[in-house]
Design a protein around this motif. Structure first.
Motif, PDB file in Angstrom:
ATOM      1  N   THR A   2       0.838  -1.199   0.000  1.00 26.62           N
ATOM      2  CA  THR A   2       0.000   0.000   0.000  1.00 26.62           C
ATOM      3  C   THR A   2       0.874   1.251   0.000  1.00 26.62           C
ATOM      4  N   ASP A   3       0.241   2.369  -0.287  1.00 27.68           N
ATOM      5  CA  ASP A   3       0.978   3.636  -0.259  1.00 27.68           C
ATOM      6  C   ASP A   3       1.499   3.922   1.142  1.00 27.68           C
ATOM      7  N   GLN A   4       0.724   3.572   2.156  1.00 22.85           N
ATOM      8  CA  GLN A   4       1.141   3.813   3.542  1.00 22.85           C
ATOM      9  C   GLN A   4       2.385   2.996   3.869  1.00 22.85           C
ATOM     10  N   ALA A   5       2.430   1.760   3.446  1.00 23.03           N
ATOM     11  CA  ALA A   5       3.594   0.916   3.713  1.00 23.03           C
ATOM     12  C   ALA A   5       4.825   1.467   3.002  1.00 23.03           C
ATOM     13  N   HIS A   7       5.347   4.594   2.254  1.00 18.64           N
ATOM     14  CA  HIS A   7       5.697   5.813   2.982  1.00 18.64           C
ATOM     15  C   HIS A   7       6.431   5.461   4.276  1.00 18.64           C
ATOM     16  N   ASP A   8       5.949   4.446   4.981  1.00 20.83           N
ATOM     17  CA  ASP A   8       6.589   4.010   6.226  1.00 20.83           C
ATOM     18  C   ASP A   8       8.007   3.519   5.961  1.00 20.83           C
ATOM     19  N   ASP A   9       8.206   2.757   4.881  1.00 20.47           N
ATOM     20  CA  ASP A   9       9.543   2.269   4.541  1.00 20.47           C
ATOM     21  C   ASP A   9      10.490   3.424   4.231  1.00 20.47           C
ATOM     22  N   ASP A  10       9.996   4.420   3.513  1.00 18.15           N
ATOM     23  CA  ASP A  10      10.819   5.584   3.179  1.00 18.15           C
ATOM     24  C   ASP A  10      11.177   6.364   4.435  1.00 18.15           C
TER      25      ASP A  10
END
Length: 58
Positions: A2-5, A7-10
């Protein structure tokens, strides 16, 4: 993913890079040896001789 995942990785990657940079900067700081911080001729607090004689009795 997902986009959230993504973003979290970044965010996690950038945070780890900041931590690594801070560790590298801290490793570059040189502090004087403990012996050089102590002035051998300086009086020790609480162990100084009175300069005007003993204290008057209470």
């Amino acid at each position: 993913m997902t986009d959230q995942a993504a973003h979290d990785d970044d965010l996690l990657r950038r945070s780890q890079e900041s931590i690594d940079e801070a560790k590298a900067a801290a490793a570059e700081v040189s502090e004087p040896e403990e012996e050089t911080l102590i002035d051998e001729d300086a009086p020790v607090a609480g162990r100084t001789e009175p300069t005007d004689g003993p204290a008057p009795a209470a």
